[in-house]
Design an enzyme around this catalytic site. Structure first.
Site, PDB file in Angstrom:
ATOM      1  N   CYS A 147      -4.338  12.816  13.682  1.00 38.77           N
ATOM      2  CA  CYS A 147      -4.712  11.596  13.478  1.00 38.77           C
ATOM      3  C   CYS A 147      -4.261  10.711  14.789  1.00 38.77           C
ATOM      4  O   CYS A 147      -3.567  11.214  15.743  1.00 38.77           O
ATOM      5  CB  CYS A 147      -4.093  11.123  12.211  1.00 38.77           C
ATOM      6  SG  CYS A 147      -2.340  10.088  12.673  1.00 38.77           S
ATOM      7  N   ARG A 206      -8.342  -0.262   5.593  1.00 40.32           N
ATOM      8  CA  ARG A 206      -7.367   0.836   4.846  1.00 40.32           C
ATOM      9  C   ARG A 206      -6.075   0.193   4.415  1.00 40.32           C
ATOM     10  O   ARG A 206      -5.611   0.664   3.365  1.00 40.32           O
ATOM     11  CB  ARG A 206      -7.187   1.733   6.083  1.00 40.32           C
ATOM     12  CG  ARG A 206      -7.852   2.713   6.348  1.00 40.32           C
ATOM     13  CD  ARG A 206      -7.563   3.784   7.153  1.00 40.32           C
ATOM     14  NE  ARG A 206      -6.304   4.203   6.719  1.00 40.32           N
ATOM     15  CZ  ARG A 206      -4.980   4.757   7.361  1.00 40.32           C
ATOM     16  NH1 ARG A 206      -5.186   4.605   8.540  1.00 40.32           N
ATOM     17  NH2 ARG A 206      -3.850   4.913   6.809  1.00 40.32           N
ATOM     18  N   ARG A 237       1.425  14.360  13.455  1.00 37.79           N
ATOM     19  CA  ARG A 237       1.927  14.204  12.131  1.00 37.79           C
ATOM     20  C   ARG A 237       1.856  15.474  11.056  1.00 37.79           C
ATOM     21  O   ARG A 237       1.062  15.292  10.089  1.00 37.79           O
ATOM     22  CB  ARG A 237       1.152  13.011  11.398  1.00 37.79           C
ATOM     23  CG  ARG A 237       1.352  11.584  12.132  1.00 37.79           C
ATOM     24  CD  ARG A 237       0.729  10.472  11.889  1.00 37.79           C
ATOM     25  NE  ARG A 237       1.420   9.913  10.450  1.00 37.79           N
ATOM     26  CZ  ARG A 237       1.085   8.807  10.217  1.00 37.79           C
ATOM     27  NH1 ARG A 237      -0.100   8.232  10.586  1.00 37.79           N
ATOM     28  NH2 ARG A 237       1.717   8.205   9.028  1.00 37.79           N
ATOM     29  N   ASP A 260       5.668   0.424  11.815  1.00 41.71           N
ATOM     30  CA  ASP A 260       4.312  -0.154  11.525  1.00 41.71           C
ATOM     31  C   ASP A 260       4.445  -1.555  12.035  1.00 41.71           C
ATOM     32  O   ASP A 260       3.200  -1.990  11.706  1.00 41.71           O
ATOM     33  CB  ASP A 260       4.212   0.082  10.084  1.00 41.71           C
ATOM     34  CG  ASP A 260       3.730   1.501   9.436  1.00 41.71           C
ATOM     35  OD1 ASP A 260       3.420   2.205  10.301  1.00 41.71           O
ATOM     36  OD2 ASP A 260       3.884   1.657   8.248  1.00 41.71           O
ATOM     37  N   LYS A 299       0.703  -1.410   0.040  1.00 45.82           N
ATOM     38  CA  LYS A 299      -0.113  -0.072  -0.220  1.00 45.82           C
ATOM     39  C   LYS A 299       0.772   1.173   0.077  1.00 45.82           C
ATOM     40  O   LYS A 299       0.638   2.349  -0.656  1.00 45.82           O
ATOM     41  CB  LYS A 299      -0.970  -0.014   1.176  1.00 45.82           C
ATOM     42  CG  LYS A 299      -1.412   1.493   1.325  1.00 45.82           C
ATOM     43  CD  LYS A 299      -2.382   1.188   2.940  1.00 45.82           C
ATOM     44  CE  LYS A 299      -1.639   1.732   3.979  1.00 45.82           C
ATOM     45  NZ  LYS A 299      -1.097   2.907   4.360  1.00 45.82           N
ATOM     46  N   ASN A 300       1.828   1.119   1.152  1.00 42.79           N
ATOM     47  CA  ASN A 300       2.573   2.376   1.090  1.00 42.79           C
ATOM     48  C   ASN A 300       3.589   2.860  -0.272  1.00 42.79           C
ATOM     49  O   ASN A 300       4.267   3.966  -0.331  1.00 42.79           O
ATOM     50  CB  ASN A 300       3.572   2.365   2.088  1.00 42.79           C
ATOM     51  CG  ASN A 300       2.515   2.690   3.504  1.00 42.79           C
ATOM     52  OD1 ASN A 300       1.337   3.095   3.329  1.00 42.79           O
ATOM     53  ND2 ASN A 300       3.051   2.771   4.586  1.00 42.79           N
TER      54      ASN A 300
END
Ligand code: UD1
Length: 442
Positions: free
Chosen positions: A120, A401, A125, A309, A22-23
């Site tokens: 968030c 997500r 961030r 992560d 995804k990233n």
């Protein structure tokens, strides 16, 4: 709102496949803004953040094509006309990575209007380093009504030194630099594989980049870029999550379609915790759980260090390890939202500032828990897979997500996990000893 119902106790056994990262996919989609020609991306994961970015690009005038069925991981993006170079708040608020369109929009269209991302769940961030870099390249940036407005005739190459290592900041400014006039020297860059992935796509589009994957990136600006076809690398965080799933459930799991060279820090920790880890060919890793897991400390760092992560997922594993594990979070403030839920399931965890001390092993008991962010959700799924009884995870939209059909993937290797809609309580789960996937009766 969907929920996961998970009955713990089954060891995960078999082979599980990892989707595209995804990233990597997010910046690569934004890179399509840089050319009038079509960009084709393969191995795109089917997750909600990708759908959000697809909507974002479409709202700006891009034509985004994606087939149904098995070819759905292939996406074509054509930004021939960017009629509306605006990233609206309604979209940006749901995904901070939307700020990745800032650099490419200014570079291509000379103007951008991008909503400021809000706070968030894992800290403030900010995107000040994106803004500072773009200003140094000649962009005029103002803030009004919650939006950043940026203008530049043509961006100029510059010497940029990041005060702090930022992944999307590096990516955003790299995309700005490829179309700037002259040379840009970027120092203290993120070295994450996702930056390298983006640089490989940009190079295939005609950009001139040296040093991606190191702390110093040099870019010679070109006047235009062309279309390209590029395959996104596998998701190292999804792969790491599955490896921990194998170890925590006392399983024997092969994680296929991954790049073991991106998983060094996670594999080392799994070995330190006592798991047997071996590469299978060039694109798979097998993890075999030990009789007893051992405590091991982690400290999150920028790549190639232990990824932030993976911190929440590792903490779930640490609750099952013998001894005391210290988990230090160095990248984000407020990234221990999973702790209170793990404690509710019986974990022994104390937080002091940016360090969590986990004492194990603690038998976990199933509970109703709340997902608070993407990786915290993954941690709770892992804990529920070893908890005694039936856990209910609420707000799994956080999970959606970034993890593609995770319940189906986990079911295929023996997990008892079921997605449920709002109707509740609708399930009659099978016993933990029954290895087949659970089926709802209602
Ligand atoms: C990316 C990843 C995210 C991962 C994170 C760290 C994407 C889409 N997301 O997020 O999954 O957890 O890297 O590996 O790729 N910072 C500033 N000013 C800035 C930018 C960042 O102070 O302008 C700070 C942040 O608050 C944080 C640190 O720098 O403390 C690192 O953040 P960053 O690498 O930018 O994270 P993201 O790119 O948002």
């Amino acid at each position: 709102m969907d929920k996961f119902v998970i009955r713990g106790g089954n060891p995960l056994v078999g082979t599980i496949r990892v989707s595209g990262a995804k990233n990597s996919a997010l910046p690569c989609m934004a890179a399509a803004i840089l050319t009038e020609e079509e960009v084709t991306l393969e191995n795109i994961p089917q997750v909600r953040d990708i759908e959000t970015e697809r909507k974002l690009l479409a709202s700006m005038g891009a034509v985004v094509g994606q087939r149904e069925g098995s070819a759905r991981d292939r996406m074509t993006i054509s930004c021939r006309s960017l009629s509306d170079p605006v990233a609206r708040y309604e979209i940006v608020k749901t995904m901070r990575a939307s700020s990745l369109v800032l650099g490419p929009l200014i570079a291509r269209a000379g103007v951008a209007r991008v909503a400021m991302p809000g706070g968030c769940a894992i800290g403030g961030r900010p995107i000040d380093l994106h803004i500072k870099g773009l200003e140094k390249m000649g962009a005029n940036i103002t803030q009004q009504h919650g939006y950043l407005e940026a203008r530049a005739e043509r961006l100029q190459g510059a010497h940029l030194v990041f005060d702090k290592i930022t992944v999307t900041g590096t990516e955003d400014l790299l995309m700005a630099a490829v179309l700037a006039e002259g040379e840009t020297l970027m120092e203290n860059c993120a070295r994450e594989p996702e930056v390298t992935d983006l640089a490989a796509l940009l190079t295939a589009m005609g950009a001139r980049i040296e040093g991606a994957g190191t702390a110093v990136i040099r870019v010679k600006g070109v006047s235009s870029l062309h279309g390209a076809t590029y395959r996104i690398n596998p998701d190292r965080i999804e792969a790491g999550t599955f490896l921990i799933a194998g170890a925590i459930t006392r399983g024997d799991l092969t994680v296929a379609n991954c790049d073991p060279s991106h998983l060094g820090a996670v594999l080392n920790k799994l070995k330190e915790a006592g798991a047997r880890v071996e590469s299978v060919g060039s694109d798979a890793v097998r993890v075999q759980a030990p009789e007893r897991l051992r405590a091991a400390d982690i400290s999150t760092e920028e790549y190639p260090g232990f990824p932030t992560d993976m911190q929440a997922q590792y903490m779930a594993l640490a609750t099952q390890a013998e001894g005391t594990s210290q988990v230090r979070e160095n990248i984000f403030e407020n990234r221990f939202m999973h702790v209170q839920e793990l404690v509710r399931m019986g974990a022994n965890i104390k937080v002091d500032g940016s360090t969590a001390t986990v004492r194990g092993p603690s038998p976990l008991s199933a509970a109703a828990v709340m997902c608070s962010d993407l990786r915290a959700s993954a941690s709770l799924v892992l804990a529920a897979l070893v908890a005694d009884g039936e856990s209910i995870l609420d707000r799994v939209y956080h999970m959606d997500r970034g993890y593609e059909r995770i319940e189906e993937k986990l079911q295929s290797v023996g997990a008892q996990i079921q997605r449920m809609g709002d109707i509740f309580p609708p399930v009659n789960m099978r016993r933990a000893t029954d290895n087949s996937p659970v089926a709802p009766t209602a």
